[in-house]
Scaffold this motif. Structure first.
Motif, PDB file in Angstrom:
ATOM      1  N   THR A  59       0.853  -1.187   0.000  1.00 57.44           N
ATOM      2  CA  THR A  59       0.000   0.000   0.000  1.00 57.44           C
ATOM      3  C   THR A  59       0.886   1.233   0.000  1.00 57.44           C
TER       4      THR A  59
ATOM      5  N   SER B 225       0.423   5.644   0.168  1.00 54.78           N
ATOM      6  CA  SER B 225      -0.385   6.865   0.209  1.00 54.78           C
ATOM      7  C   SER B 225       0.510   8.059  -0.064  1.00 54.78           C
TER       8      SER B 225
ATOM      9  N   THR C  85      -0.004  -3.248  -5.719  1.00 59.57           N
ATOM     10  CA  THR C  85       0.196  -2.117  -4.808  1.00 59.57           C
ATOM     11  C   THR C  85      -1.045  -1.230  -4.870  1.00 59.57           C
ATOM     12  N   LYS C  86      -1.658  -1.013  -3.723  1.00 62.64           N
ATOM     13  CA  LYS C  86      -2.816  -0.126  -3.667  1.00 62.64           C
ATOM     14  C   LYS C  86      -2.322   1.293  -3.443  1.00 62.64           C
TER      15      LYS C  86
ATOM     16  N   GLN D  44      -3.049   5.231  -3.018  1.00 65.09           N
ATOM     17  CA  GLN D  44      -4.061   6.225  -2.659  1.00 65.09           C
ATOM     18  C   GLN D  44      -3.440   7.605  -2.799  1.00 65.09           C
TER      19      GLN D  44
END
Lengths: 111, 114
Positions: A10, A12, A105-106, A108
């Protein structure tokens, strides 16, 4: 067989910042490395790819780099925008049709 | 050009029932792939075909899963009998023959086995 590892799982970032996703592969015979973007409720869509005879490729805000010696390849997104939020997959192929994908892979992007 | 078309988009059924997922590849593409996507295992290749012939089915989890490609424009993935652990999103993809040809994915079938 081929094994592709991807990190981070993840990520951000603030809107306007850059995002980097890294992958490694195990099979030295792999010579084609596509990257896919998957939005919610959709299938993965190819966004950029690179072949082993090239070290870097760029398409507007997206770039990929490949280090064959180290068996590393990376995706770079500059000037991130909220619509870049999605799951990104790296993949590796030996030039035949079978492709091995990373775990994803997320990303944001925070407005 | 139409992309890869999958049906149904969502399927909810009870354990033990037969499930059939359908795929229409892009015209002119002679490779077809079936994938399963879960949170734990990501995208797993189940089987792929070349010119309607299965080439590699080593990813098919067990005998309950079967896939066919009766012609160049249609493929099915069947699960019989279905189990709750089969719940996942199933994707079909197609590509042309050639070195480094990208795969084009459909939007998937979200399968829930109760």
């Amino acid at each position: 067989g081929e094994n592709v590892e991807q990190h981070p799982s993840t990520l951000s970032v603030q809107e306007g910042d850059s995002a980097v996703i890294k992958c490694t592969y195990s099979d030295s015979a792999s010579n084609y490395f596509p990257w896919y973007k998957q939005e919610l409720g959709k299938g993965p869509q190819l966004i950029i790819d690179i072949r082993s005879n090239v070290g870097e490729k760029k398409d507007q805000r997206i770039a990929v780099t490949l280090n064959k010696t180290a068996k590393h390849f990376s995706l770079h997104i500059t000037e991130t925008q909220p619509e870049d939020s999605a799951v990104y997959f790296c993949a590796a192929s030996g030039g035949y049709q079978k492709v091995t994908f990373g775990i994803g892979t997320k990303l944001q992007v925070i407005p | 050009d139409a992309g890869v078309i999958q049906s149904p988009r969502h399927e909810v059924t009870e354990m033990g029932q037969e499930v059939t997922l359908r795929c229409k590849p892009i015209s002119g593409h002679d490779y077809l792939f079936w994938y399963r996507q879960t949170m734990m295992r990501g995208l797993e290749l189940l089987i792929y075909f070349n010119n309607n012939v299965p080439i590699d089915d080593s990813g098919m989890p067990e005998d309950r899963f079967s896939a066919k490609m009766p012609n160049a424009s249609f493929s099915t993935l069947k699960i019989q009998p279905s189990e709750p652990r089969d719940s996942a999103v199933y994707f079909c993809a197609s590509s042309r023959t050639g070195e480094s040809e990208p795969q084009h994915f459909g939007d998937g079938t979200r399968l829930s086995i109760l």
